[in-house]
Write a protein that holds these residues in place. Structure first.
Motif, PDB file in Angstrom:
ATOM      1  N   ALA A 199      -5.454 126.630  62.836  1.00 44.54           N
ATOM      2  CA  ALA A 199      -4.965 127.681  63.562  1.00 44.54           C
ATOM      3  C   ALA A 199      -4.836 128.900  63.182  1.00 44.54           C
ATOM      4  CB  ALA A 199      -3.459 127.139  64.136  1.00 44.54           C
ATOM      5  N   GLY A 200      -5.204 129.250  61.755  1.00 43.38           N
ATOM      6  CA  GLY A 200      -5.182 130.630  61.183  1.00 43.38           C
ATOM      7  C   GLY A 200      -3.746 130.917  60.602  1.00 43.38           C
ATOM      8  N   GLN A 201      -3.093 129.587  60.513  1.00 46.34           N
ATOM      9  CA  GLN A 201      -1.609 129.797  59.768  1.00 46.34           C
ATOM     10  C   GLN A 201      -1.529 129.434  58.545  1.00 46.34           C
ATOM     11  OE1 GLN A 201       1.260 131.080  60.562  1.00 46.34           O
ATOM     12  NE2 GLN A 201       1.582 131.075  62.670  1.00 46.34           N
ATOM     13  N   THR A 202      -0.316 129.756  57.735  1.00 45.01           N
ATOM     14  CA  THR A 202      -0.259 128.985  56.347  1.00 45.01           C
ATOM     15  C   THR A 202       1.035 128.551  56.624  1.00 45.01           C
ATOM     16  OG1 THR A 202       1.010 131.155  55.419  1.00 45.01           O
ATOM     17  CG2 THR A 202      -1.566 130.990  55.485  1.00 45.01           C
ATOM     18  N   ALA A 203       1.316 127.267  55.702  1.00 49.15           N
ATOM     19  CA  ALA A 203       2.462 126.543  55.509  1.00 49.15           C
ATOM     20  C   ALA A 203       3.674 127.594  55.169  1.00 49.15           C
ATOM     21  CB  ALA A 203       2.348 125.577  54.399  1.00 49.15           C
ATOM     22  N   ASP A 204       3.427 128.610  54.274  1.00 49.58           N
ATOM     23  CA  ASP A 204       4.297 129.497  53.881  1.00 49.58           C
ATOM     24  C   ASP A 204       4.978 130.318  54.960  1.00 49.58           C
ATOM     25  OD1 ASP A 204       4.321 128.541  51.058  1.00 49.58           O
ATOM     26  OD2 ASP A 204       3.074 130.184  50.503  1.00 49.58           O
ATOM     27  N   ARG A 205       3.881 130.706  55.578  1.00 51.70           N
ATOM     28  CA  ARG A 205       4.546 131.494  56.794  1.00 51.70           C
ATOM     29  C   ARG A 205       5.458 130.706  57.891  1.00 51.70           C
ATOM     30  NH1 ARG A 205       2.573 135.860  60.228  1.00 51.70           N
ATOM     31  NH2 ARG A 205       4.361 136.317  61.606  1.00 51.70           N
ATOM     32  N   LEU A 206       5.004 129.526  57.982  1.00 53.02           N
ATOM     33  CA  LEU A 206       5.812 128.742  58.712  1.00 53.02           C
ATOM     34  C   LEU A 206       7.152 128.298  58.334  1.00 53.02           C
ATOM     35  CD1 LEU A 206       2.768 126.499  60.400  1.00 53.02           C
ATOM     36  CD2 LEU A 206       4.220 128.234  61.694  1.00 53.02           C
ATOM     37  N   VAL A 207       7.132 128.003  57.130  1.00 52.95           N
ATOM     38  CA  VAL A 207       8.536 127.768  56.384  1.00 52.95           C
ATOM     39  C   VAL A 207       9.406 128.896  56.708  1.00 52.95           C
ATOM     40  CG1 VAL A 207       9.659 127.236  54.423  1.00 52.95           C
ATOM     41  CG2 VAL A 207       7.526 125.828  54.917  1.00 52.95           C
ATOM     42  N   GLU A 208       9.094 130.149  56.423  1.00 58.44           N
ATOM     43  CA  GLU A 208       9.750 131.308  56.416  1.00 58.44           C
ATOM     44  C   GLU A 208      10.087 131.468  57.992  1.00 58.44           C
ATOM     45  OE1 GLU A 208      11.869 134.835  56.079  1.00 58.44           O
ATOM     46  OE2 GLU A 208      11.365 133.176  54.544  1.00 58.44           O
ATOM     47  N   ASP A 209       9.116 131.557  58.932  1.00 49.02           N
ATOM     48  CA  ASP A 209       9.699 131.532  60.230  1.00 49.02           C
ATOM     49  C   ASP A 209      10.703 130.531  60.845  1.00 49.02           C
ATOM     50  OD1 ASP A 209       8.043 133.838  60.343  1.00 49.02           O
ATOM     51  OD2 ASP A 209       6.286 133.025  61.460  1.00 49.02           O
ATOM     52  N   HIS A 210      10.366 129.361  60.382  1.00 50.15           N
ATOM     53  CA  HIS A 210      11.228 128.333  60.699  1.00 50.15           C
ATOM     54  C   HIS A 210      12.559 128.635  60.274  1.00 50.15           C
ATOM     55  CE1 HIS A 210      12.828 123.997  60.360  1.00 50.15           C
ATOM     56  NE2 HIS A 210      12.290 123.995  61.487  1.00 50.15           N
ATOM     57  N   ARG A 211      12.702 129.143  58.972  1.00 48.99           N
ATOM     58  CA  ARG A 211      14.146 129.390  58.459  1.00 48.99           C
ATOM     59  C   ARG A 211      14.699 130.448  59.231  1.00 48.99           C
ATOM     60  NH1 ARG A 211      16.304 133.286  55.914  1.00 48.99           N
ATOM     61  NH2 ARG A 211      14.432 134.331  55.595  1.00 48.99           N
ATOM     62  N   ARG A 212      13.947 131.482  59.632  1.00 53.09           N
ATOM     63  CA  ARG A 212      14.488 132.757  60.121  1.00 53.09           C
ATOM     64  C   ARG A 212      14.390 132.579  61.545  1.00 53.09           C
ATOM     65  NH1 ARG A 212      11.752 137.223  61.969  1.00 53.09           N
ATOM     66  NH2 ARG A 212       9.731 136.177  61.283  1.00 53.09           N
ATOM     67  N   LEU A 213      13.577 132.087  62.514  1.00 56.69           N
ATOM     68  CA  LEU A 213      13.756 132.242  63.860  1.00 56.69           C
ATOM     69  C   LEU A 213      13.994 130.868  64.310  1.00 56.69           C
ATOM     70  CD1 LEU A 213      10.315 133.764  63.996  1.00 56.69           C
ATOM     71  CD2 LEU A 213      12.497 134.994  64.586  1.00 56.69           C
ATOM     72  N   GLY A 214      14.119 129.840  63.549  1.00 54.82           N
ATOM     73  CA  GLY A 214      14.258 128.550  64.133  1.00 54.82           C
ATOM     74  C   GLY A 214      15.755 128.380  64.603  1.00 54.82           C
ATOM     75  N   PRO A 215      16.879 128.671  64.041  1.00 54.38           N
ATOM     76  CA  PRO A 215      18.187 128.488  64.427  1.00 54.38           C
ATOM     77  C   PRO A 215      18.401 129.160  65.997  1.00 54.38           C
ATOM     78  CG  PRO A 215      18.213 128.610  62.042  1.00 54.38           C
ATOM     79  CD  PRO A 215      16.592 129.099  62.621  1.00 54.38           C
TER      80      PRO A 215
END
Length: 232
Positions: A199-215
Motif C-alpha cells: 500500500a506504499g506505507q511503512t510500519a514506522d509511519r503507521l506506528v507514529e500516526d497510531h500514537r498521534r492520531l489514534g486517541p
C-alpha cells in the motif's frame, strides 16, 4: 438481565477494541465467536441482541479457501431481514453488503493509514457526524457496490463506499475508528507486513500516526457508536 452483544471474529486479533466501552455502557454483555467454528445453519447470529461482524484479511469472494463465508453471509442476511441490530467493520461491512445482494470485489488500490472521511449529507446527519474532521485508520483493499436500499454515509478519495446504513439498525463501516489505542495494533503490523508495503506505507509511519492520531480517532469512534446504539 444484560443484553447480549456477539462479536463475530474472522481472526483472533481483531476485536471490539475502542468500541467495547460504548457497547458495554449501553448495557450489553460481550461474547465472542470465531467465524470458522460457528454453526451458521443454527440461530447463533439471531440469538444476540446486537451483532458486531469484525474484519479480517480474507475477501468475501474467497469462498474456496474459507467455506464458512457463504453460510455466514446467509446468516447475516437472515438476521437483518428479521430487523435485528447489526454492525459491520471492514470485512464485516463487506459481508453485510454481500448479504444485501451487493457485489464485493478488489478495489483500485489498498488503502492503509490514517485519513479523514468525506461525509455525505446523510452521513453528517447520522452518528458518523462524530467523525467529522477526524483522521481514522483505513486498512482494506476490497470494495463493494452500494446495496439496494442502503444510504451512503461516507467516502474517501479512493473508495466511494466507506460507510452505509440500512434504516436505524444496520450500520456498515469500512474503516477502523475502533483502532487507535489497542496494543494489538502491533500484531496488525506484524501480520500485515507485506500488505502495508504493497500500500506504499511503512510500519514506522503507521506506528507514529497510531500514537498521534489514534486517541482522537477512538474518542470520536466511541461517540459515533454510542449515538448509533442510542438510536436503536
Amino acid at each position: 438481565m444484560a443484553k447480549r452483544a456477539l462479536i463475530l471474529r474472522h481472526v483472533e486479533y481483531e476485536g471490539a477494541a475502542g468500541y467495547r466501552a460504548p457497547i458495554e455502557a449501553a448495557g450489553y454483555a460481550l461474547e465472542w465467536q470465531a467465524a470458522d467454528s460457528a454453526d451458521f445453519a443454527g440461530g447463533v447470529l439471531d440469538s444476540a441482541d446486537l451483532l458486531i461482524v469484525m474484519g479480517g484479511p480474507m475477501g468475501v469472494y474467497e469462498t474456496g479457501s474459507h467455506p464458512w463465508i457463504v453460510p455466514e453471509v446467509a446468516a447475516i442476511g437472515r438476521r437483518m431481514a428479521a430487523g435485528l441490530p447489526t454492525l459491520g467493520i471492514c470485512l464485516g461491512s463487506q459481508m453485510i453488503a454481500a448479504a444485501l445482494g451487493a457485489r464485493v470485489y478488489p478495489g483500485p488500490a489498498r488503502e492503509v493509514g490514517f485519513a479523514p472521511l468525506h461525509l455525505t449529507p446523510a452521513g453528517a446527519a447520522s452518528p458518523l457526524a462524530a467523525l467529522a474532521g477526524t483522521e481514522v485508520l483505513h486498512w482494506h483493499g476490497d470494495t463493494f457496490t452500494l446495496p439496494e436500499g442502503a444510504v451512503r454515509l461516507a467516502s474517501t478519495e479512493g473508495y466511494c463506499n466507506q460507510a452505509f446504513a440500512v434504516g436505524p439498525r444496520v450500520l456498515a463501516l469500512q474503516f477502523h475508528a475502533e483502532m487507535g489505542e489497542d496494543p494489538r495494533f502491533d500484531i496488525w503490523l506484524e501480520e500485515g507486513r507485506d500488505y502495508v508495503a504493497s500500500a506504499g506505507q511503512t510500519a514506522d509511519r503507521l506506528v507514529e500516526d497510531h500514537r498521534r492520531l489514534g486517541p482522537p480517532a477512538v474518542a470520536a469512534g466511541r461517540r459515533m457508536i454510542a449515538d448509533w446504539l442510542g438510536g436503536l
